[in-house]
Each structure stands twice: as C-alpha cells, then as structure tokens.
Design an enzyme around this catalytic site. Structure first.
Site, PDB file in Angstrom:
ATOM      1  N   CYS A 331       0.813   4.966   9.586  1.00  0.00           N
ATOM      2  CA  CYS A 331       0.655   5.022  11.036  1.00  0.00           C
ATOM      3  C   CYS A 331       1.162   6.367  11.574  1.00  0.00           C
ATOM      4  O   CYS A 331       0.583   7.403  11.282  1.00  0.00           O
ATOM      5  CB  CYS A 331       1.346   3.832  11.682  1.00  0.00           C
ATOM      6  N   HIS A 436      -0.590  -1.265   8.612  1.00  0.00           N
ATOM      7  CA  HIS A 436       0.698  -1.942   8.456  1.00  0.00           C
ATOM      8  C   HIS A 436       0.502  -3.198   7.607  1.00  0.00           C
ATOM      9  O   HIS A 436      -0.575  -3.797   7.596  1.00  0.00           O
ATOM     10  CB  HIS A 436       1.274  -2.341   9.817  1.00  0.00           C
TER      11      HIS A 436
END
Length: 495
Positions: A331, A436
């Site tokens: 991310c 994630h």
C-alpha cells in the site's frame, strides 16, 4: 437486544481482547452476537464485503462471534494523519477530514445518530451486542463529546465491565480514579472489575482484591493471566510489547515502523511462523542486514516518506537493495518504492512532488477518491496459479513509467492476474502491491518464505498449510477458554 459494555481505565488495558473473548463465549452459548464500537480511532482497518471500512479489531470480534463483519459494528472510524487531523469514516465511507478541535461541532450530532441507527439495525439481526469502549471513560475534558464509552452504555442500559492492565502498575489507583470521575448514573452501570495481564501468584494479589471490593463496592469478577497469544492489535502502542526473539528463528524480517504505520496486522501471519522473527525498526534505528525489509502501509505516505529520507533510513534501504537485499512494500510502502509521488490537491500537505526510493518504476498520484474493496486474484509470483484473497484501502493511483531505453516492461512482471495490483522485478528481490491481508494466504506466504530460505540455503517449508484464518480461530478459542476460566460473569451475562 441484550448488551454488555467493556470499558478500560486506560488505552491498551485489554478491552478488545476481553470483548473478542466475550463474543466467542456468548456465541458458544447459542447467542447470535454482534460486536460494537461506536467510535474507533485506529489505523488498522478492514474492508467488509460491502466495501466499507471498519476498525480491524471489530472485524476480529465479528469472527470471534462467528459472523460476517458489518459496517454497523463500527459506525465511526477516525484515521489520524498528523497535525491533529483525522479522516472521518462514517458507516464505512469517508465523509471528510477534521481537526480535533472541530470534531465536536462538525460530527458529534451526525455521529451519535449513526451510532443509534447502527444499534437499531444490529438489534434487528442479533440477540446480543458486546460493546467496546475507547481509551478511558473518565477523560473529563472529553466527556461532553465522548461517543464511545458511557454514553453508549447508558443508551443501552448495559451492565459494564471496567478492565485494568495490572502489568504496567498503578492498577488500583486507575480503578479508583476512574470510578471517582464517573457520573453517579454511569458508575452504577459498572457491575464488575476485570484485572488483566496479571503475572504472578493470585494469593499475593488477594489482599488487594479484597480492599478494592470493599472500597468500591464493586466485585472483581476476574483476574486474567498474562498470555503470549498473538492477538491482533488495535493501535501501534501494541508494538511496544512485540519482541523479535525466537529460539527457532531462521529468517529475520524487518518492518519499518513508520510514524503513521497502518494495517500492521498484515504481518501477524509472519509473526505466527515459528521460524520467522519479525523485527519492528524505527526510522532512526540501524537497519542491519535482515533477510527482507518491508515498508508497511501508511496513513500519510508523503510525511512518512519524508521521515525516511531525513532519518537516513531511505538511504540505508537503497544501499541494502543495491547489495542484493529483498525489499517489499504494501500500500503506502508500495508507493514509497516508486520514482516519485505527487499530491496535486494537497491532501497530505504542501508538497506537490516528492521523490520516492526509486526501487520500482512507479509514479503515484494521491487522489481524493478512495479505493476500498475486497479482492480475489491469482498469483504470478512467487508461484504461478495460487489463489490469493485480500483487500485494498488506498487514496492513490500508481502506474509504470518507462525508462528512456524502454526496458521497464521486460524487467518487471505483475504479481497477480490484475497487473495494477502489484509488480516485481525479474530478480524477484524488489516488489510491492496494494493488497492488504496478503500474508494471510498460507500457500502464498510459505512460497515467498521459501524464496527467502533458498537464498540462505535452508530447506523449503511445506506449502500445503491452511490460511491464517484457521490459526486465528485457534487463538480466538484459546483466549475465550482463558477468559472463561478466570472470570465470573454469572451476574452479568444471561443464562
């Protein structure tokens, strides 16, 4: 709908832990249980099947209850991003940004309405709600705008447990002081005290328990022993208790503890691996030469990237990569590995352009529109054809930038069948993605660890292992057993 409230004398007292255990205990008794936290301030988030954001702790509590996480289980999520400013997520969707001083005026009324609406919706589907407070219920300067603690308990008329962490000292003063600062109608809802994280002999503590019960008139319903079970953390304070030492470790992975680190629950599956030591390093620590370096997610990517440059950690990571080290980013960490990041709308500060670590051929633009969704993809790295599940939470778009010689496409390959989700170089040493929950996928995690192990001349680990959710179920069962053994809730819980 029946309810119980769990508040704490301080942050990190064990509210999330006790709440998850109660969700599992009640579920075992046949109740259909929902966790609830009216307002959560956390950077560890989860994406529900409907594409809404909630605190990761409430997702864990939902799994403990054996139900799917709903946005109504955490109607308000505040995600701090520095300068006393937070992004406000209401019922799963971002609704704006606010400074702490302005929050009461801008969001209190709508927030309380969202809490009431969520509780009504949960009451239509569930028999019992386990409510978790936040921080302390007795912060006198904040009580007028506290949406999380005794306001919810009073609304539900819920019997309330007060949890105190005895490991850090001052437990008796914390309990007495908290009770003294509650309003009479709030104090009368406290029906039990739980002493958490106790190390030592119960008999030595007994005289203190007797005094506390006599002084407060409230029973101590439980003394929960210290446990080494890796319970998913709500905030970065938990990282202070993490230790990298393992007698059986063969691989060391360094995670850079960014000032606004987000979703570090991504690495719980790695910490659960018996041969892996996960070491959290501050930006001004010595990097050394671990087997891999991970740049995690960040709520303020540009600010945290600036810290890496100013502290010298950026240069240390670049030197580590040049020497053949493995570096990955997730991310915000993925964005940091690129060539440049831009923020034309000033969403994260005043810098329009900021240099990345230049380890991946990426350019990233921070955007107002947020991507929040669950994903089901197939891997191309480190092994082709593995099914992978996870979720995206990011405000930014990244794309490949070609060199003057146009070699980028041939030197890099996509990680998954969605090429926009992540890339890896041909040497398989530098890679990053937006996904994630990646390491929750057991076969994928072991395939990557085996890639590291081969570089060390270590034998490969079996890849036919379950996903981390099964290990998490074992942990949730274990903490429920522990709490059930050491707590007496007969006067509070229904039979």
């Amino acid at each position: 709908m029946k309810a119980i409230m769990v508040v704490g004398t301080t942050s990190h007292a064990g509210k999330s832990f006790i709440s998850a255990a109660l969700c599992r205990i009640l579920s075992r008794q046949g109740w259909r249980v929902a966790p609830f936290k009216g307002q959560n301030m956390a950077l560890n988030a989860y994406v529900t099947p409907t594409g809404g954001e909630i605190g990761y702790a409430q997702a864990v509590q939902a799994w403990a209850a054996g139900v799917t996480p709903w946005v109504e289980m955490n109607p308000i999520l505040l995600k701090p991003q520095g300068d006393m400013t937070s992004q406000v997520i209401m019922r799963g969707k971002p609704v704006g940004y606010t400074k702490a001083a302005d929050y009461y005026e801008k969001y209190f009324d709508s927030g309380w309405q969202a809490i009431q609406d969520s509780l009504k919706q949960l009451s239509a589907e569930f028999d019992f709600v386990v409510c978790e407070g936040a921080g302390s219920p007795a912060e006198i300067n904040l009580k007028h705008r506290d949406l999380t603690n005794m306001r919810v308990a009073r609304y539900l008329n819920a019997p309330t447990l007060l949890v105190v962490d005895i490991d850090r000292g001052g437990a008796f003063a914390h309990v007495v002081g908290t009770l003294a600062l509650l309003e009479p109608e709030e104090r009368q809802l406290i029906e039990g005290i739980v002493i958490n994280k106790f190390r030592g002999q119960r008999s030595i503590l007994q005289s203190g328990i007797d005094w506390l019960e006599e002084y407060t008139g409230i029973p101590v319903v439980g003394v929960i022993p210290w446990t080494n079970h890796l319970f998913p953390a709500e905030d970065s304070l938990d990282l202070l208790d993490r230790r990298a030492s393992k007698p059986s470790r063969e691989i060391t992975i360094a995670v850079i503890r960014l000032p606004r680190i987000a979703n570090f629950t991504d690495f719980d599956p790695l910490e659960a691996e018996p041969t892996v030591a996960v070491k959290y390093l501050n930006p001004d620590d010595n990097l050394g030469y671990p087997d891999a370096v991970i740049l995690p997610g960040s709520k303020t990517t540009l600010a945290d990237l600036r810290v890496l440059h100013e502290s010298g950690m950026a240069k240390a990571i670049e030197d580590y990569a040049a020497a053949g080290g493995t570096v990955m980013g997730i991310c915000g960490g993925f964005q940091m590995l690129g060539q440049v990041l831009s923020d034309p709308e000033g969403l994260e500060g005043d810098d329009d352009f900021f240099p990345g670590l230049k380890l991946l051929p990426l350019k990233t633009t921070i955007t107002r529109n947020k991507i929040v969704r669950q994903r089901h993809v197939t891997s191309h790295f480190p092994q082709t054809g593995l099914p992978v599940e996870g979720y995206e939470i990011h405000q930014g778009r990244s794309w490949l930038v070609e060199s003057k010689r146009g070699k980028i496409k041939s030197e890099y390959q996509p990680l998954f069948d969605d090429p926009g989700l992540g890339i890896v170089n041909n040497a398989q040493l530098i890679w990053g993605c937006y996904l994630h929950g990646l390491f929750d996928n057991g076969a994928w995690r072991r395939a990557w660890l085996n890639h590291l192990r081969q570089g060390r001349g270590l034998r490969s680990l079996p890849t036919g292992v379950p996903n981390y959710r099964e290990q998490r179920e074992v942990v949730l069962d274990a903490i429920a057993d522990l709490v059930a053994e050491h707590i007496n809730l007969k006067s509070i819980l229904p039979r």
